[in-house]
Design a protein around this motif. Structure first.
Motif, PDB file in Angstrom:
ATOM      1  N   GLN A  75      -3.570  11.888  65.745  1.00 31.32           N
ATOM      2  CA  GLN A  75      -3.746  12.817  64.615  1.00 31.32           C
ATOM      3  C   GLN A  75      -3.943  14.262  65.085  1.00 31.32           C
ATOM      4  OE1 GLN A  75      -3.616  11.868  61.176  1.00 31.32           O
ATOM      5  NE2 GLN A  75      -2.757  10.077  62.197  1.00 31.32           N
ATOM      6  N   PRO A  76      -2.967  14.819  65.815  1.00 31.85           N
ATOM      7  CA  PRO A  76      -3.155  16.176  66.355  1.00 31.85           C
ATOM      8  C   PRO A  76      -3.180  17.235  65.254  1.00 31.85           C
ATOM      9  CG  PRO A  76      -0.904  15.423  66.695  1.00 31.85           C
ATOM     10  CD  PRO A  76      -1.663  14.249  66.173  1.00 31.85           C
ATOM     11  N   GLY A  77      -4.044  18.219  65.432  1.00 33.70           N
ATOM     12  CA  GLY A  77      -4.097  19.349  64.514  1.00 33.70           C
ATOM     13  C   GLY A  77      -4.697  19.044  63.160  1.00 33.70           C
ATOM     14  N   GLN A  78      -5.426  17.944  63.040  1.00 31.54           N
ATOM     15  CA  GLN A  78      -5.975  17.557  61.734  1.00 31.54           C
ATOM     16  C   GLN A  78      -7.445  17.940  61.567  1.00 31.54           C
ATOM     17  OE1 GLN A  78      -3.870  16.145  59.353  1.00 31.54           O
ATOM     18  NE2 GLN A  78      -2.417  16.754  60.940  1.00 31.54           N
ATOM     19  N   VAL A  79      -7.973  18.777  62.461  1.00 33.07           N
ATOM     20  CA  VAL A  79      -9.390  19.146  62.379  1.00 33.07           C
ATOM     21  C   VAL A  79      -9.516  20.665  62.332  1.00 33.07           C
ATOM     22  CG1 VAL A  79     -10.141  17.079  63.601  1.00 33.07           C
ATOM     23  CG2 VAL A  79      -9.650  19.160  64.891  1.00 33.07           C
ATOM     24  N   ASN A  80     -10.637  21.125  61.824  1.00 30.54           N
ATOM     25  CA  ASN A  80     -10.949  22.550  61.871  1.00 30.54           C
ATOM     26  C   ASN A  80     -11.559  22.889  63.233  1.00 30.54           C
ATOM     27  OD1 ASN A  80     -10.154  23.038  59.180  1.00 30.54           O
ATOM     28  ND2 ASN A  80     -12.141  22.290  58.440  1.00 30.54           N
ATOM     29  N   THR A  81     -11.215  24.028  63.772  1.00 30.09           N
ATOM     30  CA  THR A  81     -11.769  24.470  65.048  1.00 30.09           C
ATOM     31  C   THR A  81     -12.753  25.607  64.808  1.00 30.09           C
ATOM     32  OG1 THR A  81      -9.881  25.963  65.334  1.00 30.09           O
ATOM     33  CG2 THR A  81      -9.721  23.788  66.348  1.00 30.09           C
ATOM     34  N   TYR A  82     -13.827  25.618  65.602  1.00 29.90           N
ATOM     35  CA  TYR A  82     -14.917  26.573  65.393  1.00 29.90           C
ATOM     36  C   TYR A  82     -15.197  27.426  66.629  1.00 29.90           C
ATOM     37  CZ  TYR A  82     -15.592  23.564  61.361  1.00 29.90           C
ATOM     38  OH  TYR A  82     -15.376  22.844  60.201  1.00 29.90           O
ATOM     39  N   TRP A  83     -14.314  27.353  67.609  1.00 25.36           N
ATOM     40  CA  TRP A  83     -14.440  28.229  68.783  1.00 25.36           C
ATOM     41  C   TRP A  83     -14.322  29.665  68.286  1.00 25.36           C
ATOM     42  CZ3 TRP A  83     -15.176  27.967  74.091  1.00 25.36           C
ATOM     43  CH2 TRP A  83     -14.715  29.034  74.865  1.00 25.36           C
ATOM     44  N   SER A  84     -15.311  30.486  68.569  1.00 21.13           N
ATOM     45  CA  SER A  84     -15.392  31.810  67.946  1.00 21.13           C
ATOM     46  C   SER A  84     -15.406  32.912  69.011  1.00 21.13           C
ATOM     47  CB  SER A  84     -16.656  31.905  67.095  1.00 21.13           C
ATOM     48  OG  SER A  84     -17.813  31.813  67.919  1.00 21.13           O
ATOM     49  N   TRP A  85     -15.486  34.160  68.531  1.00 24.07           N
ATOM     50  CA  TRP A  85     -15.521  35.287  69.437  1.00 24.07           C
ATOM     51  C   TRP A  85     -16.821  35.351  70.230  1.00 24.07           C
ATOM     52  CZ3 TRP A  85     -11.214  37.517  70.668  1.00 24.07           C
ATOM     53  CH2 TRP A  85     -10.148  37.495  69.760  1.00 24.07           C
ATOM     54  N   GLY A  86     -17.876  34.734  69.718  1.00 29.28           N
ATOM     55  CA  GLY A  86     -19.105  34.641  70.502  1.00 29.28           C
ATOM     56  C   GLY A  86     -18.893  33.803  71.750  1.00 29.28           C
ATOM     57  N   LYS A 193     -21.374  21.354  73.837  1.00 35.61           N
ATOM     58  CA  LYS A 193     -22.715  20.744  73.852  1.00 35.61           C
ATOM     59  C   LYS A 193     -23.361  20.779  72.473  1.00 35.61           C
ATOM     60  CE  LYS A 193     -26.507  19.263  75.951  1.00 35.61           C
ATOM     61  NZ  LYS A 193     -27.414  19.210  74.803  1.00 35.61           N
ATOM     62  N   LYS A 194     -22.932  21.699  71.627  1.00 31.27           N
ATOM     63  CA  LYS A 194     -23.533  21.841  70.300  1.00 31.27           C
ATOM     64  C   LYS A 194     -23.065  20.758  69.329  1.00 31.27           C
ATOM     65  CE  LYS A 194     -23.255  26.849  70.967  1.00 31.27           C
ATOM     66  NZ  LYS A 194     -22.623  28.100  70.449  1.00 31.27           N
ATOM     67  N   SER A 195     -21.964  20.056  69.635  1.00 29.91           N
ATOM     68  CA  SER A 195     -21.387  19.066  68.711  1.00 29.91           C
ATOM     69  C   SER A 195     -21.922  17.677  69.016  1.00 29.91           C
ATOM     70  CB  SER A 195     -19.862  19.069  68.819  1.00 29.91           C
ATOM     71  OG  SER A 195     -19.336  20.352  68.577  1.00 29.91           O
ATOM     72  N   SER A 196     -22.043  16.886  67.959  1.00 30.68           N
ATOM     73  CA  SER A 196     -22.533  15.510  68.112  1.00 30.68           C
ATOM     74  C   SER A 196     -21.474  14.487  67.721  1.00 30.68           C
ATOM     75  CB  SER A 196     -23.778  15.296  67.231  1.00 30.68           C
ATOM     76  OG  SER A 196     -23.452  15.524  65.861  1.00 30.68           O
ATOM     77  N   LEU A 197     -20.221  14.898  67.714  1.00 28.59           N
ATOM     78  CA  LEU A 197     -19.159  14.014  67.229  1.00 28.59           C
ATOM     79  C   LEU A 197     -18.399  13.316  68.346  1.00 28.59           C
ATOM     80  CD1 LEU A 197     -16.544  15.977  67.914  1.00 28.59           C
ATOM     81  CD2 LEU A 197     -17.263  17.084  65.792  1.00 28.59           C
ATOM     82  N   TRP A 198     -18.803  13.525  69.597  1.00 34.52           N
ATOM     83  CA  TRP A 198     -18.020  12.985  70.707  1.00 34.52           C
ATOM     84  C   TRP A 198     -18.259  11.496  70.896  1.00 34.52           C
ATOM     85  CZ3 TRP A 198     -14.479  16.279  71.455  1.00 34.52           C
ATOM     86  CH2 TRP A 198     -14.741  17.636  71.329  1.00 34.52           C
ATOM     87  N   GLU A 379     -10.217  22.942  72.274  1.00 31.20           N
ATOM     88  CA  GLU A 379     -11.112  22.271  71.338  1.00 31.20           C
ATOM     89  C   GLU A 379     -10.353  21.254  70.486  1.00 31.20           C
ATOM     90  OE1 GLU A 379     -13.945  23.191  67.435  1.00 31.20           O
ATOM     91  OE2 GLU A 379     -12.828  24.827  68.411  1.00 31.20           O
ATOM     92  N   SER A 380      -9.243  21.681  69.892  1.00 31.32           N
ATOM     93  CA  SER A 380      -8.483  20.769  69.046  1.00 31.32           C
ATOM     94  C   SER A 380      -7.878  19.623  69.855  1.00 31.32           C
ATOM     95  CB  SER A 380      -7.374  21.545  68.324  1.00 31.32           C
ATOM     96  OG  SER A 380      -6.728  20.728  67.385  1.00 31.32           O
ATOM     97  N   SER A 381      -7.453  19.906  71.092  1.00 29.38           N
ATOM     98  CA  SER A 381      -6.877  18.856  71.945  1.00 29.38           C
ATOM     99  C   SER A 381      -7.927  17.815  72.309  1.00 29.38           C
ATOM    100  CB  SER A 381      -6.282  19.477  73.211  1.00 29.38           C
ATOM    101  OG  SER A 381      -5.265  20.399  72.897  1.00 29.38           O
ATOM    102  N   LEU A 382      -9.146  18.261  72.602  1.00 29.71           N
ATOM    103  CA  LEU A 382     -10.214  17.316  72.922  1.00 29.71           C
ATOM    104  C   LEU A 382     -10.597  16.482  71.709  1.00 29.71           C
ATOM    105  CD1 LEU A 382     -12.450  19.591  75.183  1.00 29.71           C
ATOM    106  CD2 LEU A 382     -11.091  17.621  75.900  1.00 29.71           C
ATOM    107  N   ARG A 383     -10.582  17.084  70.542  1.00 28.86           N
ATOM    108  CA  ARG A 383     -10.850  16.316  69.322  1.00 28.86           C
ATOM    109  C   ARG A 383      -9.772  15.245  69.123  1.00 28.86           C
ATOM    110  NH1 ARG A 383     -13.865  18.822  65.276  1.00 28.86           N
ATOM    111  NH2 ARG A 383     -13.506  16.899  64.106  1.00 28.86           N
ATOM    112  N   THR A 384      -8.541  15.585  69.449  1.00 27.28           N
ATOM    113  CA  THR A 384      -7.449  14.622  69.347  1.00 27.28           C
ATOM    114  C   THR A 384      -7.650  13.467  70.323  1.00 27.28           C
ATOM    115  OG1 THR A 384      -5.863  16.279  68.597  1.00 27.28           O
ATOM    116  CG2 THR A 384      -4.967  14.330  69.660  1.00 27.28           C
ATOM    117  N   CYS A 385      -7.964  13.777  71.586  1.00 28.38           N
ATOM    118  CA  CYS A 385      -8.209  12.720  72.580  1.00 28.38           C
ATOM    119  C   CYS A 385      -9.430  11.886  72.209  1.00 28.38           C
ATOM    120  CB  CYS A 385      -8.395  13.334  73.959  1.00 28.38           C
ATOM    121  SG  CYS A 385      -6.933  14.162  74.618  1.00 28.38           S
TER     122      CYS A 385
END
Length: 638
Positions: A75-86, A193-198, A379-385
């Motif tokens: 399911q590639p590209g099916q998630v929102n990404t939150y990597w930001s300028w910070g 490290k901030k995410s708990s979905l892994w 980020e999106s690729s890791l969510r896919t894997c």
């Protein structure tokens, strides 16, 4: 009804001939065999022509198909990404620290300790690993840094690796630093490290050097031993690694993401992984994807032209010709990596442990992309894997990437090498049959010629000197083994420019000892003919088997062995000078790399010494003896 039966019977008799049907069948089979035998030279020629033409047609725009995802769980590209300028700012800060380390020429141990401190600052357990390789060219040592982010949702039995080597693959590890790639991995660890979905452990590796650091880490991780490797055991462990993404970002910014995917000894990753990341990069982030670092001149006028300037404008302007040239460049690069068994990046070291991996190479440019784009892609690729429930298996493991988004299945290119191998097999079998039979006059018991046979001759069996031919083959392969021992020794590594020509002269002269072998009696087949038959059949089997495992190597062998081995023939009329000239041509084909390619030879030995790549021993023990045997065919007396 009787008339119909009589008509059918008459027709059968005309087709079968009069007399015993079994005898007629045998005669027809003999006639068919004779026709096939007489047409065998034309069949061989046709197979060679079609095989070589097929190799040339592979880059054609008429072949290949679009890539697609086979594994529905990705399911590639099916998630929102939150990597930001910070997070980009954090990567810039890490980059500034690494630049300070570079300016004061910090050692690998200090750089690894800095990476560990950064990981631990984010609450991720991290350690260093010191290693050293004892090679013929000297000692190679360094220090790796790695961290393991435990999965909050699973038991940690599976893992994903995100890695970056200290040296970039630019120039095949020529010393260009991959500081932005390292900065990306460290900043990404802080963000993830901030995410708990892994559902899988995330393992971050900063390997020293180019390939040697990751070889030490991945070998130790899997508990494998390597005689010339001394590495510290890993105090942090995780589960079975399913996929790995290697980040290579050597420039200030980039315009395209390049895919490098070849692994050690010709291995390739499952195509689904690259297809998924390509979709994410193109449609989620808006970064175009290319094969390797090849940017098409049709998309960027600043790129060098693919076609030579002397070609007519009509030809250069043809779209099919332009597409052929672009695909041929990609295929040539692929053949260069896979045929040599070389990894096109750090990712290639994972394939030996059945881990699907590839390198994301940020093609250096003035813009427009940077940390923000590559972070979102990762980020999106890791969510896919992370979605995978089992190893990737549904898509292809044997393929050719001919263009971005286009590939060729194995059935589209494999027959080219197989046809050449089949032509060599038919040639070898033909020589074997001719060696075992002779067309000689028929003599009766009184010593007189019998004229009842057509032209007074008949086929008679004759002895084939099999043992002598096998001994010669074994001796040449033994010489190949001795050549490999010398090439992989410290003596050769000390001065390859001088020692290469010495080995060339030595191993060109060594096979001359076969001239001391007495010629076969007139009633026996010649040793040269039996040697040629065995040589061709062995080479044919080698090409056919290798084509399934490593098509690039098989295609290379088909080009360098097909016609030269088939053309080798003993001659009764050639002078000794001509035969010596032909033999030296074959010895140049077999051993010329010792004189012409000292740097490539050194790299092949290094790959064997450190990475266990089989190309160097294969060339010395298999390729060189086969070509020398073909040279001996023309050198031996008939």
């Amino acid at each position: 009804m009787d008339k119909v039966r009589n008509g059918l019977r008459t027709l059968k008799e005309k087709l079968r001939g009069q007399g015993n049907p079994t005898v007629a069948k045998i005669r027809r089979q003999r006639a068919l065999r004779e026709r096939v035998w007489k047409g065998l030279p034309y069949i061989r020629l046709l197979l060679f022509i079609v095989g070589y033409l097929w190799l040339l047609v592979i880059p054609s725009s008429q072949l290949g198909q679009g890539t697609y995802i086979d594994e529905n769980a990705l399911q590639p590209g099916q998630v929102n990404t939150y990597w930001s300028w910070g997070d980009v700012h954090r990567a810039d800060r890490v980059l500034a620290d690494l630049e300070q380390l570079r300016e004061r020429t910090a050692g690998s141990d200090e750089i690894a300790r800095y990476a560990v401190a950064e990981f631990e600052k984010y609450g991720i357990p991290a350690r260093t690993q010191q290693y050293s390789f004892d090679t013929v060219a000297g000692n190679i040592s360094g220090t790796n840094a790695y961290a393991v982010l435990q999965s909050p949702r699973a038991s940690g039995t599976e893992a994903i690796v995100i890695s970056a080597s200290w040296l970039s693959r630019t120039g095949e590890g020529d010393g260009t630093l991959n500081m932005r790639g390292v900065s990306t991995v460290i900043a990404l660890a802080s963000y993830l490290k901030k995410s708990s979905l892994w559902a899988k452990d995330l393992v971050f590796v900063i390997s020293d050097g180019y390939l040697d650091g990751m070889q030490a880490w991945i070998t130790t991780y899997h508990g494998e031993t390597q005689p010339n490797l001394k590495a510290e055991p890993l105090s942090l462990q995780s589960g079975v690694i399913w996929t790995a993404l290697n980040v290579d970002y050597p420039g200030h910014s980039f315009s395209h993401l390049g895919l490098f995917f070849e692994g050690l000894n010709g291995r390739l990753p499952n195509q689904d992984l690259m297809n998924a990341v390509s979709l994410i990069s193109r449609w989620t982030v808006g970064v175009p994807v290319v094969v390797y670092d090849h940017i098409d001149p049709r998309d960027d006028q600043n790129q060098p032209a693919l076609l030579p300037a002397w070609m007519p404008d009509v030809v250069k302007g043809n779209k099919d010709v332009q597409e052929y040239a672009a695909r041929a460049r990609n295929i040539r690069r692929h053949l260069n990596y896979q045929a040599r068994g070389a990894a096109s990046g750090v990712h290639g070291l994972f394939h030996q442990f059945r881990i699907d991996a590839f390198t994301m190479f940020a093609v250096p440019a003035d813009g427009p992309h940077g940390f923000h784009a590559i972070g979102k892609v990762l980020e999106s690729s890791l969510r896919t894997c992370n979605n995978l429930l089992e190893r990737l298996h549904a898509s292809f493991f044997f393929y050719l990437f001919v263009a971005p988004g286009t590939f060729m299945k194995i059935g589209s290119y494999l027959p080219s090498a197989i046809l050449v191998g089949t032509a060599m097999l038919f040639t070898g079998l033909g020589v074997w049959v001719n060696a075992g039979w002779t067309h000689s006059p028929v003599i009766d018991g009184k010593g007189e010629k019998v004229a009842s046979h057509r032209d007074g001759k008949a086929w008679q069996r004759r002895h084939r000197p099999v043992l002598q031919a096998v001994v010669i083959m074994a001796a040449t392969h033994f010489l190949g083994g001795l050549l490999f021992l010398l090439v992989s020794s410290s003596w050769y590594a000390a001065n390859p420019q001088v020692n290469g020509p010495i080995l060339y002269l030595l191993f060109t002269a060594a096979p001359f000892i076969v001239q001391a072998v007495p010629p076969a009696p007139p009633t026996h087949a010649s040793i040269a003919s039996v040697l040629k038959a065995f040589n061709l059949c062995f080479a044919s089997a080698l090409i056919s088997i290798t084509s399934v495992l490593n098509f690039s190597l098989a295609a290379t062998l088909a080009v360098f062995l097909g016609l030269p081995l088939s053309s080798a023939a003993p001659s009764r009329t050639s002078s000794s000078t001509t035969r010596l000239a032909i033999y030296h041509a074959y010895s140049a084909l077999a051993l010329g790399w010792l004189v012409l390619c000292p740097e490539e030879t050194r790299n092949a030995v290094w790959n064997w010494d450190v990475l266990r790549v089989w190309f160097a021993p294969f060339v010395c023990i298999v390729y060189v003896p086969l070509v020398l045997q073909a040279g001996l065919v023309g050198l031996l007396s008939v």
